[in-house]
Design an enzyme around this catalytic site. Structure first.
Site, PDB file in Angstrom:
ATOM      1  N   LYS A  79       0.842  -1.205   0.000  1.00 49.96           N
ATOM      2  CA  LYS A  79       0.000   0.000   0.000  1.00 49.96           C
ATOM      3  C   LYS A  79       0.876   1.254   0.000  1.00 49.96           C
ATOM      4  CE  LYS A  79      -4.036   1.921   2.445  1.00 49.96           C
ATOM      5  NZ  LYS A  79      -4.982   1.726   3.561  1.00 49.96           N
ATOM      6  N   SER A 154      -9.875   1.805   2.458  1.00 54.62           N
ATOM      7  CA  SER A 154      -8.953   2.531   1.629  1.00 54.62           C
ATOM      8  C   SER A 154      -7.910   1.657   0.910  1.00 54.62           C
ATOM      9  CB  SER A 154      -8.206   3.571   2.466  1.00 54.62           C
ATOM     10  OG  SER A 154      -7.420   2.955   3.457  1.00 54.62           O
ATOM     11  N   SER A 178     -10.282  -0.489   6.620  1.00 56.73           N
ATOM     12  CA  SER A 178      -9.614  -0.282   5.322  1.00 56.73           C
ATOM     13  C   SER A 178      -8.899  -1.494   4.753  1.00 56.73           C
ATOM     14  CB  SER A 178      -8.613   0.868   5.427  1.00 56.73           C
ATOM     15  OG  SER A 178      -9.281   2.099   5.331  1.00 56.73           O
TER      16      SER A 178
END
Lengths: 479, 106
Positions: A79, A154, A178
């Protein structure tokens, strides 16, 4: 050579690599080919690293020398808020667009030591603020199951990458859901570890009392392999802890509770019938697998009814403090004005997207004199109440099961109002507020306009009891 | 949301001046055209989180302190001065003679 990526797991890849069925270079090459084909339409990766094959060569050398760890040569996506020394890391924000990480996050150091191969950095909502990656400054990630829909967020880029065989596994971060929510939307496994079980050192902070780094993977076992590699006390994160020996035993009979009436108590127009059906089926599956079902009845409003509003006070409050550091002075974007104060105002106005600006202002509001007690202080008291409620539940049962999300993935652009997006976190935020571990596993699906969209269920356990989650979740996936 | 009248009350509670004040505190320039949208959005969020006011906890209850505590380490063993200077300064938008450069403050 062609490698069957679809059915590949970390364990299978490890065995094939050590047996010599294929090399780490060939494996990485297969993923790069997939990325090249699919990323233009999915936008899961913000950057694919240019040294993937040379990373894989090093892994091959290590494998040949007989020193392979489970993750040696395993291609992973990271990420875009986790720092890898010398590489760009932007938190999908214009304010950090050209920022280069000065050091490795602890999780990255551990993965490097294990010999993992990093394919690239994945898309996300800017500073992890969002549930769909629609808040990324660099475009939305599309759901591999239906490209007109969001991948969730996210950590949407990582979830989409794993679901579309553009990585064997990924690292995400979870502040209010997320990791679990995009895992559910994309049909993969997502683990939010116990708060502190994995070091946050090198993670770009959102809400420091809530943030956790964790894996997105295709199987429960893969998630476990990554968790085992990245967990542990770290001198660079004062909130990190070792959960080891005393928690390693698995009870002879594992019990679970569903707190079904909690679902009725929540005002959720959005809670689709299919979600409830699939959830009930998951409970039945666990019973059939020999886990002991216990009812937990709540009278009247429960602490969980206040989880989401409390979360949307605590998180922006912490975010507004954490994001004060981005001011165009020490790093990142700089927009000049007349005086220093104008520099700050212009840099932050230009560099932060709409949702980030909104949350910073909400954070400033709930922390300001006159509102502090009514909002922030009260939310902290609710936090204590939620922890106590979970503690009481875990005296009765080892695992609590809830849906991961009220619905399957929504259409890109469908949700215009910020609160309507916040409501999609209703089942996930409680685990962050309490700091307990939670895992989302794919379970069931719903068919919309001829497209099959995955659903997920979420299992939660007490502090440091990831091992129980793995045990139970694996049974859920097998059936 | 379900009750637009209630939301309107919250939006009215957040004045234009208040948005400007919050923006100033947050060091974010907000254009005149953006203020109205922020009032609406933040009013809507405040309406939603207002739900906590009915939660069965009291804000001044004694012995209700969070169970968390800070973990500190002892000061000591600093790294040698300047060890990370170059790599950190490389990310600063403006530098001069090994320092981060900013505009005059006074």
């Amino acid at each position: 050579m062609s490698i069957d990526l679809k059915n590949l797991t970390i364990k299978k890849a490890h065995e094939a690599l050590t047996r010599g069925d294929f090399t780490a270079v060939q494996l990485a090459g297969s993923y790069l080919k997939n990325i090249e084909e699919k990323n233009p339409s999915l936008n899961a990766y913000l950057e694919v690293f240019d040294d993937v094959l040379s990373q894989a060569e090093k892994a091959d050398k290590r494998i040949k020398e007989g020193r392979a760890a489970l993750l040696t040569g395993i291609p992973m996506a990271i990420k875009d808020n986790i720092m890898i020394e010398g590489r760009k890391v932007s938190a999908a924000s214009k304010i950090l667009e050209n920022y280069t990480a000065a050091y490795d996050a602890t999780v990255i150091r551990k993965l490097k030591e294990a010999g993992a191969v990093f394919l690239g950095r994945t898309n996300m909502d800017e500073f992890a603020m969002g549930s769909s990656t629609e808040n990324s400054a660099f475009g939305v990630t599309k759901n591999p199951h239906d490209t007109s829909r969001v991948a969730g967020g996210s950590s949407g880029g990582g979830a989409a990458a794993v679901a579309a065989d553009m990585a064997l596994a990924a690292l995400g971060s979870d502040t209010g859901g997320s990791i679990r929510q995009p895992a559910s939307f994309c049909g993969v496994v997502g683990l939010k570890p116990t708060y502190g079980a994995v070091s946050r050192y090198g993670l770009i902070a959102l809400g420091s009392s809530l943030d956790c780094i964790g894996p997105l993977a295709k199987t429960v076992e893969d998630a476990r392999i990554i968790f085992d590699c990245i967990k542990g006390k770290d001198e660079f994160d004062g909130t990190s802890v070792d959960f080891t020996k005393e928690l390693s035993a698995i009870p002879d009979t594992i019990s679970f509770t569903a707190t079904k009436n909690f679902l009725g108590a929540v005002d959720l127009k959005d809670l689709r019938e299919q979600t409830l059906e699939s959830y009930s089926k998951a409970c039945d599956t666990l019973s059939a697998a020999g886990f002991h079902y216990k009812t937990a009845e709540f009278q009247g409003p429960t602490a969980f009814d206040y989880s989401l509003p409390a979360y949307y006070i605590i998180m922006p409050a912490e975010a507004s403090a954490n994001l004060a550091r981005f001011d165009g002075v020490k790093y990142g974007l700089y927009k000049g004005g007349e005086a220093l104060l104008d520099d700050y105002g212009k840099t932050r106005a230009f560099g932060f997207g709409e949702e980030v600006r909104r949350r910073i202002l909400v954070g400033a509001y709930v922390l300001s004199h006159g509102y502090y007690d009514a909002y922030y202080n009260k939310a902290q008291k609710i936090r204590t109440l939620i922890k106590e409620t979970f503690n009481n539940l875990f005296k009765e049962a080892d695992v609590v099961i809830w849906p991961t999300t009220p619905t399957a993935a929504w259409k890109i652009g469908e949700k215009k109002d910020p609160v309507s997006v916040y409501l999609s976190d209703i089942f996930t935020v409680s685990a962050n507020i309490a700091g307990i571990p939670a895992i989302s596993v794919p379970f069931g699906e719903v068919e919309v306009n001829g497209k099959r969209l995955p659903l997920g269920v979420q299992l939660m356990a007490s502090y440091g009891r990831e091992n129980i989650l793995f045990e139970v979740a694996a049974k859920l996936l097998k059936f | 949301m379900q009750n637009s009248g209630k939301r309107d009350i919250f939006i009215k509670m957040v004045t234009r001046e208040e948005i400007q004040k919050l923006a100033e505190l947050s060091r974010i320039e907000v254009g005149e055209d953006e203020v109205e949208k922020l009032r609406k959005d933040i009013g809507g969020i405040l309406e939603y989180v207002d739900k906590i006011k009915s939660a069965p906890v009291s804000v001044d209850k004694e012995g209700d302190k969070p169970a968390l505590r800070n973990v500190f380490r002892e000061d000591g063993e600093p790294h040698e001065s300047g060890k990370f200077k170059d790599v950190l300064l490389a990310e600063a938008p403006e530098t001069e003679d090994g320092f981060v450069k900013v505009k005059k403050i006074l």
